[in-house]
Design an enzyme around this catalytic site. Sequence first.
Site, PDB file in Angstrom:
ATOM      1  N   ASP A 270      -4.823  -0.076   0.299  1.00 55.78           N
ATOM      2  CA  ASP A 270      -4.564  -0.135  -1.151  1.00 55.78           C
ATOM      3  C   ASP A 270      -5.025   1.158  -1.810  1.00 55.78           C
ATOM      4  OD1 ASP A 270      -3.763  -1.197  -3.539  1.00 55.78           O
ATOM      5  OD2 ASP A 270      -5.376  -2.675  -3.691  1.00 55.78           O
TER       6      ASP A 270
ATOM      7  N   HIS B  68       5.916  -6.805  -3.385  1.00 59.10           N
ATOM      8  CA  HIS B  68       4.937  -6.430  -4.429  1.00 59.10           C
ATOM      9  C   HIS B  68       5.122  -4.993  -4.910  1.00 59.10           C
ATOM     10  CE1 HIS B  68       1.342  -5.963  -6.747  1.00 59.10           C
ATOM     11  NE2 HIS B  68       0.694  -5.251  -5.848  1.00 59.10           N
TER      12      HIS B  68
HETATM   13  C1  HEM Z   1      -5.319  -9.312  -5.484  1.00 60.65           C
HETATM   14  C2  HEM Z   1      -4.291  -8.754  -6.096  1.00 60.65           C
HETATM   15  C3  HEM Z   1      -3.553  -7.566  -5.581  1.00 60.65           C
HETATM   16  C4  HEM Z   1      -3.387  -7.119  -4.299  1.00 60.65           C
HETATM   17  C5  HEM Z   1      -3.925  -7.752  -3.018  1.00 60.65           C
HETATM   18  C6  HEM Z   1      -2.597  -5.911  -4.372  1.00 60.65           C
HETATM   19  C7  HEM Z   1      -2.241  -5.145  -3.266  1.00 60.65           C
HETATM   20  C8  HEM Z   1      -1.504  -3.984  -3.324  1.00 60.65           C
HETATM   21  C9  HEM Z   1      -1.150  -3.182  -2.191  1.00 60.65           C
HETATM   22  C10 HEM Z   1      -1.530  -3.488  -0.743  1.00 60.65           C
HETATM   23  C11 HEM Z   1      -0.419  -2.132  -2.637  1.00 60.65           C
HETATM   24  C12 HEM Z   1       0.228  -1.025  -1.784  1.00 60.65           C
HETATM   25  C13 HEM Z   1      -0.634   0.161  -1.590  1.00 60.65           C
HETATM   26  C14 HEM Z   1      -0.615   1.148  -2.721  1.00 60.65           C
HETATM   27  O1  HEM Z   1       0.432   1.712  -3.050  1.00 60.65           O
HETATM   28  O2  HEM Z   1      -1.667   1.368  -3.296  1.00 60.65           O
HETATM   29  C15 HEM Z   1      -0.317  -2.261  -4.065  1.00 60.65           C
HETATM   30  C16 HEM Z   1       0.337  -1.392  -4.896  1.00 60.65           C
HETATM   31  C17 HEM Z   1       0.491  -1.582  -6.265  1.00 60.65           C
HETATM   32  N1  HEM Z   1       0.046  -2.647  -7.006  1.00 60.65           N
HETATM   33 FE1  HEM Z   1      -1.044  -4.194  -6.335  1.00 60.65          FE
HETATM   34  N2  HEM Z   1      -2.269  -5.665  -5.670  1.00 60.65           N
HETATM   35  C18 HEM Z   1      -2.830  -6.643  -6.438  1.00 60.65           C
HETATM   36  C19 HEM Z   1      -2.743  -6.777  -7.803  1.00 60.65           C
HETATM   37  C20 HEM Z   1      -1.939  -6.013  -8.613  1.00 60.65           C
HETATM   38  C21 HEM Z   1      -1.704  -6.260 -10.017  1.00 60.65           C
HETATM   39  C22 HEM Z   1      -2.309  -7.411 -10.830  1.00 60.65           C
HETATM   40  C23 HEM Z   1      -0.871  -5.282 -10.450  1.00 60.65           C
HETATM   41  C24 HEM Z   1      -0.288  -5.078 -11.826  1.00 60.65           C
HETATM   42  C25 HEM Z   1       0.117  -6.064 -12.596  1.00 60.65           C
HETATM   43  C26 HEM Z   1      -0.584  -4.421  -9.324  1.00 60.65           C
HETATM   44  C27 HEM Z   1       0.188  -3.292  -9.365  1.00 60.65           C
HETATM   45  C28 HEM Z   1       0.421  -2.454  -8.318  1.00 60.65           C
HETATM   46  C29 HEM Z   1       1.128  -1.193  -8.430  1.00 60.65           C
HETATM   47  C30 HEM Z   1       1.699  -0.581  -9.703  1.00 60.65           C
HETATM   48  C31 HEM Z   1       1.173  -0.648  -7.145  1.00 60.65           C
HETATM   49  C32 HEM Z   1       1.802   0.677  -6.739  1.00 60.65           C
HETATM   50  C33 HEM Z   1       3.251   0.480  -6.441  1.00 60.65           C
HETATM   51  C34 HEM Z   1       3.904   1.803  -6.110  1.00 60.65           C
HETATM   52  O3  HEM Z   1       3.816   2.715  -6.926  1.00 60.65           O
HETATM   53  O4  HEM Z   1       4.500   1.898  -5.038  1.00 60.65           O
HETATM   54  N3  HEM Z   1      -1.235  -4.904  -8.225  1.00 60.65           N
HETATM   55  N4  HEM Z   1      -0.979  -3.404  -4.460  1.00 60.65           N
END
Ligand code: HEM
Length: 499
Positions: free
Chosen positions: A226, A365
């Site tokens: 992440d 996601h």
């Molecule tokens: C426990 C909750 C969450 C988990 C386990 C999670 C996990 C992840 C993972 C594994 C990634 C891909 C790695 C990365 O690009 O950094 C990611 C990307 C992302 N997450 Fe989450 N996330 C969570 C909550 C959230 C929430 C609440 C939001 C917004 C409402 C969010 C927004 C994003 C965004 C904007 C990205 C980058 C996407 C991109 O630019 O490709 N995440 N998240």
Amino acid sequence: MRPSSFLFVLAFGLDAAFARRAAPRATQNPAGVTGTRKSSFLKNVAGIPPVPPAAKVAATAFPVNDIQGDIIVGMQKPKELFYFFSIGDAASFKTHLAKDIAPILTSAEQMLNTTQQPLVLLNMAFSQAGLTTLGVLDSLGDTSFTLGQIKAIQTLAEKSDGWQQEFKGTGIHGVMLLASDTVDLINQQVAFLETTFGSSMRKVYALDGAMRPGALAGHEMFGYKDGIAQPALDGFGDTHPGQLVVPPGMILTGMDGDSGVRPVDGWMTGGSFLVFRQLEQLVPEFDKFLLDNAPIVEGKTLQERADLLGARMVGRWKSGAPIDLSPNQDDPALGNDVNRNNNFDFTHDGLDFKSDQSRCPFSAHIRKSRPRADVSSNISIMRSGIPYGGEVTAAEAASNTTSQARGLAFVSYQSSIAKGFEFIQKAWVNAPGFVFGKDVQPGFDPIVGQNFGGPRNVTGLDPNDTHKQLTLPLEFVVSRGGEYFFSPPISAFTGRLVA
Ligand code: HEM
Ligand SMILES: *[C@@H]1O[C@H](CO)[C@@H](O)[C@H](O)[C@H]1NC(C)=O
Ligand SMILES: *[C@@H]1O[C@H](CO)[C@@H](O)[C@H](O)[C@H]1NC(C)=O
Ligand SMILES: *[C@@H]1O[C@H](CO)[C@@H](O)[C@H](O)[C@H]1NC(C)=O
Ligand SMILES: *[C@@H]1O[C@H](CO)[C@@H](O)[C@H](O)[C@H]1NC(C)=O
Ligand SMILES: *[C@@H]1O[C@H](CO)[C@@H](O)[C@H](O)[C@H]1NC(C)=O
């Protein structure tokens, strides 16, 4: 009450009791933690872009010595404490703010330049209730912030039942973020801060975050790396291939591209709204779901098929390798390469963009939270959270049931909560119709999409039949609440906040 929340309450109660017993240390007058570092405490995790080089940033016009450091360091902190407080006597609190706190707040400049990095990062942000208590009555130009996070639950499609009690009202006036490489250093700094503020500040709630151990450092609790994809602020340091370049005002208030209406004297310039969310993750339940619903793919073991389902839900394999570039199996070399692991936009020659989900599902996601070529939009947040809670125990894994709370202490920075976190949560991840214009309704984001705790329908997860609908019976990520804060520029701690 579920056993996990019972344990949580119990732990918190003991903690509070301990804090009361320890109160006399106020007379011991501990010194603040001072000293400099030989190497950065930020942990370099392969695949997570490092902070930009200090020299490059120094050559820009960014007020890096005035921007609080956490806004730009992302998810590279080994240990972090979130210390939520209320303000007692405002006049006395302000005196300490200007005299004792302002000099030790950690700026972005200090975080980028190791020779200036403190032993413990200290940042501070305020809720609307906190600013009101301080007598800072300016409108900050953000309605969501003014109302507070609890007021947003209906539109975020969540219930307050599972919320940590402390987040439910307006009792939290602010949060201190303390980050370091050891818990010991953080505790020393907390002791100093509590002594310094005395009765002008009271601890309301606290949450300990930590990177996961060993090779899992940089991975969230479900196991996926992440902190890979972060926006680059136009003109600020390095960019990596595939990184979204946004106007700095999308993250920082008062900077180019900020569309908010701010106080005319400019005291908010270089600040940012901080969204905090305690997001519990039901890891054994998630793992069981993957095994029970693994798609049929010839030549793959059950575990490999479960891993494929998980990767399709997230849009990346556990190493961080994007499924858009490696659809059939994990590719750790790709996941570890910051010049390749973010360089995709879901389009490919010969791939029908409207219907082909053989690579990344429309509901994944990372596609729901940043649709890349699916939409022309700069909507973006800077993520700076950290996991909390311990590793899954053998007993939990064997029983497929969470009994000790763990998850993500989610932090995002943006110049508008409505156009940042709330927009992504409401208009994208929670909206079954989004991404629009495809040949099938994508359904919810299976990781963070919310439906008031009810079942969520998702398509695209079975590579063999991407129209097939899967019903997720429960939310694997459960909100325990949070609050909206403003992280002011450091100059405000001797200026507007204490005027
Ligand atoms: C426990 C909750 C969450 C988990 C386990 C999670 C996990 C992840 C993972 C594994 C990634 C891909 C790695 C990365 O690009 O950094 C990611 C990307 C992302 N997450 Fe989450 N996330 C969570 C909550 C959230 C929430 C609440 C939001 C917004 C409402 C969010 C927004 C994003 C965004 C904007 C990205 C980058 C996407 C991109 O630019 O490709 N995440 N998240
Ligand atoms: C880093 O900080 C030191 C000490 O303040 C300073 O001498 C040096 O020029 C800084 N480096 C950069 C690249 O800004
Ligand atoms: C996105 O940000 C870039 C870089 O600042 C800017 O040139 C572009 O116009 C923005 N696009 C939109 C749709 O706002
Ligand atoms: C599709 O499913 C069939 C069996 O139903 C299986 O033999 C085949 O390997 C699957 N193909 C893919 C790409 O998953
Ligand atoms: C846990 O889930 C797995 C996968 O469904 C199953 O094989 C196992 O029997 C379950 N264990 C218990 C104790 O229910
Ligand atoms: C999910 O799908 C089922 C079966 O098709 C349907 O009965 C139900 O109404 C759907 N739920 C939502 C929230 O759309």
